[in-house]
Design a protein around this motif. Structure first.
Motif: not given
Length: 189
Positions: A92-114
């Motif tokens: 994808v072109p940008t980091m914002s587009d990255r987050l939007n693409a991940m959001f649109s492909h996911a049904d749920a979210f998990i955060a691990v250490p980072g």
């Protein structure tokens, strides 16, 4: 968080570090999470690359038979900064587009250490949930009650969003806001 509602989760987005972290338990936990996703036939969406905790969860899910989708900004993909994504890669072109693409492909979210990037991602997704832009389950809301990856997935599947009727009536669509936004820039003397 037991409830009468159950989500059919096909794709989970995992946010996490491109470093293995200081504790070996971090990498062991993300490897285990990837295996649990595969065992439950849940596919992984992640920020791409083949480094650190993201490599751990993506490789374990991929080797276990899950589909894995890495979403990578072109600048990071072409510079070979984070390595090749495990499984399928979308650039994808940008980091914002990255987050939007991940959001649109996911049904749920998990955060691990980072690091800061992981915090930014989970804060975005969490604030969107708080504003009722989405009702997808987020592990940060229920992490305290989940001691294992198995329990975490169970909790995500039984997640019931709490709806505030005043917030759910808000239209936060950019298109709708632009239609309503009319600036009068004429001068009156």
């Amino acid at each position: 968080m037991a409830g009468s509602s159950s989500h059919h989760i096909r794709n989970i987005c995992v946010f996490g570090g491109s470093s293995p972290g200081k504790e070996k338990e971090f990498l062991e936990s993300t490897n285990h999470l990837g295996r649990v996703l595969a065992e439950r036939k849940i596919h992984l969406v992640y920020g791409g690359g083949s480094l650190g905790l993201m490599e751990g969860v993506s490789m374990a899910a991929f080797l276990g038979g899950s589909q894995v989708l890495g979403v990578v900004p072109k600048a990071l993909a072409t510079g070979d900064i984070i390595g090749k994504a495990i499984g399928e890669e979308i650039q994808v072109p940008t980091m914002s587009d990255r987050l939007n693409a991940m959001f649109s492909h996911a049904d749920a979210f998990i955060a691990v250490p980072g690091g800061l990037g992981t915090l930014e991602e989970i804060f975005h997704i969490s604030s969107w949930a708080q504003l009722y832009i989405h009702h997808k389950p987020i592990a940060r809301q229920i992490l305290i009650s989940a001691a294992t990856a198995e329990q975490l997935i169970d909790e995500l599947q039984s997640f019931i969003p709490v709806v505030d009727s005043s917030m759910s009536q808000l239209n936060l669509s950019i298109t709708e806001r632009r239609k309503k936004l009319r600036l009068d820039l004429s001068l009156s003397l």
